[in-house]
Scaffold this motif. Sequence first.
Motif, PDB file in Angstrom:
ATOM      1  N   GLU A  34      39.130 -14.282   4.108  1.00  0.00           N
ATOM      2  CA  GLU A  34      37.734 -13.859   4.197  1.00  0.00           C
ATOM      3  C   GLU A  34      37.523 -12.586   3.378  1.00  0.00           C
ATOM      4  N   PRO A  35      36.438 -12.525   2.601  1.00  0.00           N
ATOM      5  CA  PRO A  35      36.227 -11.358   1.745  1.00  0.00           C
ATOM      6  C   PRO A  35      35.882 -10.103   2.533  1.00  0.00           C
ATOM      7  N   ASP A  36      36.304  -8.966   1.992  1.00  0.00           N
ATOM      8  CA  ASP A  36      35.902  -7.687   2.583  1.00  0.00           C
ATOM      9  C   ASP A  36      34.467  -7.388   2.136  1.00  0.00           C
ATOM     10  N   TYR A  37      33.946  -6.241   2.505  1.00  0.00           N
ATOM     11  CA  TYR A  37      32.551  -5.909   2.211  1.00  0.00           C
ATOM     12  C   TYR A  37      32.245  -5.943   0.708  1.00  0.00           C
ATOM     13  N   VAL A  38      33.085  -5.322  -0.089  1.00  0.00           N
ATOM     14  CA  VAL A  38      32.847  -5.266  -1.533  1.00  0.00           C
ATOM     15  C   VAL A  38      32.921  -6.669  -2.136  1.00  0.00           C
ATOM     16  N   GLU A  39      33.901  -7.446  -1.724  1.00  0.00           N
ATOM     17  CA  GLU A  39      34.009  -8.823  -2.221  1.00  0.00           C
ATOM     18  C   GLU A  39      32.812  -9.673  -1.789  1.00  0.00           C
ATOM     19  N   LEU A  40      32.346  -9.441  -0.556  1.00  0.00           N
ATOM     20  CA  LEU A  40      31.193 -10.197  -0.071  1.00  0.00           C
ATOM     21  C   LEU A  40      29.940  -9.851  -0.878  1.00  0.00           C
ATOM     22  N   CYS A  41      29.799  -8.588  -1.238  1.00  0.00           N
ATOM     23  CA  CYS A  41      28.681  -8.195  -2.109  1.00  0.00           C
ATOM     24  C   CYS A  41      28.809  -8.875  -3.475  1.00  0.00           C
ATOM     25  N   ALA A  42      30.035  -8.980  -3.978  1.00  0.00           N
ATOM     26  CA  ALA A  42      30.262  -9.687  -5.245  1.00  0.00           C
ATOM     27  C   ALA A  42      29.921 -11.163  -5.099  1.00  0.00           C
ATOM     28  N   VAL A  43      30.287 -11.767  -3.983  1.00  0.00           N
ATOM     29  CA  VAL A  43      29.942 -13.169  -3.709  1.00  0.00           C
ATOM     30  C   VAL A  43      28.429 -13.340  -3.771  1.00  0.00           C
ATOM     31  N   GLY A  44      27.698 -12.446  -3.110  1.00  0.00           N
ATOM     32  CA  GLY A  44      26.240 -12.522  -3.127  1.00  0.00           C
ATOM     33  C   GLY A  44      25.686 -12.417  -4.529  1.00  0.00           C
ATOM     34  N   SER A  45      26.219 -11.512  -5.297  1.00  0.00           N
ATOM     35  CA  SER A  45      25.770 -11.325  -6.678  1.00  0.00           C
ATOM     36  C   SER A  45      26.052 -12.566  -7.527  1.00  0.00           C
ATOM     37  N   ILE A  46      27.217 -13.135  -7.339  1.00  0.00           N
ATOM     38  CA  ILE A  46      27.592 -14.343  -8.084  1.00  0.00           C
ATOM     39  C   ILE A  46      26.673 -15.513  -7.712  1.00  0.00           C
ATOM     40  N   LEU A  47      26.410 -15.672  -6.422  1.00  0.00           N
ATOM     41  CA  LEU A  47      25.527 -16.756  -5.985  1.00  0.00           C
ATOM     42  C   LEU A  47      24.103 -16.557  -6.496  1.00  0.00           C
ATOM     43  N   GLN A  48      23.646 -15.324  -6.490  1.00  0.00           N
ATOM     44  CA  GLN A  48      22.309 -15.031  -7.007  1.00  0.00           C
ATOM     45  C   GLN A  48      22.215 -15.391  -8.496  1.00  0.00           C
ATOM     46  N   ALA A  49      23.198 -14.970  -9.259  1.00  0.00           N
ATOM     47  CA  ALA A  49      23.203 -15.261 -10.696  1.00  0.00           C
ATOM     48  C   ALA A  49      23.323 -16.766 -10.945  1.00  0.00           C
ATOM     49  N   TYR A  50      24.093 -17.437 -10.127  1.00  0.00           N
ATOM     50  CA  TYR A  50      24.258 -18.891 -10.245  1.00  0.00           C
ATOM     51  C   TYR A  50      22.906 -19.591 -10.096  1.00  0.00           C
ATOM     52  N   TYR A  51      22.184 -19.264  -9.026  1.00  0.00           N
ATOM     53  CA  TYR A  51      20.894 -19.925  -8.852  1.00  0.00           C
ATOM     54  C   TYR A  51      19.889 -19.478  -9.917  1.00  0.00           C
TER      55      TYR A  51
END
Length: 152
Positions: A34-51
Amino acid sequence: MDEILKRKINFAVSQLEEHISMSEVLVKKCAVQEPDYVELCAVGSILQAYYNGIENILLLITKGIDGKNPNSGKWHSELLSSMFEKSENRSAVFSDELKPILFDYMNFRHFFRHSYGYSLKWEKASTLFLKMDENWQKVKDELEKFMSSISG
């Protein structure tokens, strides 16, 4: 299909391919831990850019083929909905199978843009993130089928 429009769509597709490829390291890590806080923020950024990338392709289609420039207060969801319906100038871009998947990405992007990183929950983002490549393959396959159907 107009050659310039086709090149723009193909370029946008290649950009998304690159984005997904560069995200692979984090996808693999998050699949086992499971991602830590910084990784989770990166996940959100990646998903946002993807869409955003998918939506850019949809904008190219609606402007270039339908001759429309979405601008209502609900244009994001109206644009996506329109891609599941045929218009005067084109067939539906996507099958109904993709509707819940793409709306989930759009809704996540909306949430991410209007929240703080600490609001993100891995339980909400995990399926979208871990299945991003698989879902992209479905989207890309249907886009390619659509493009070949209108280019002859």
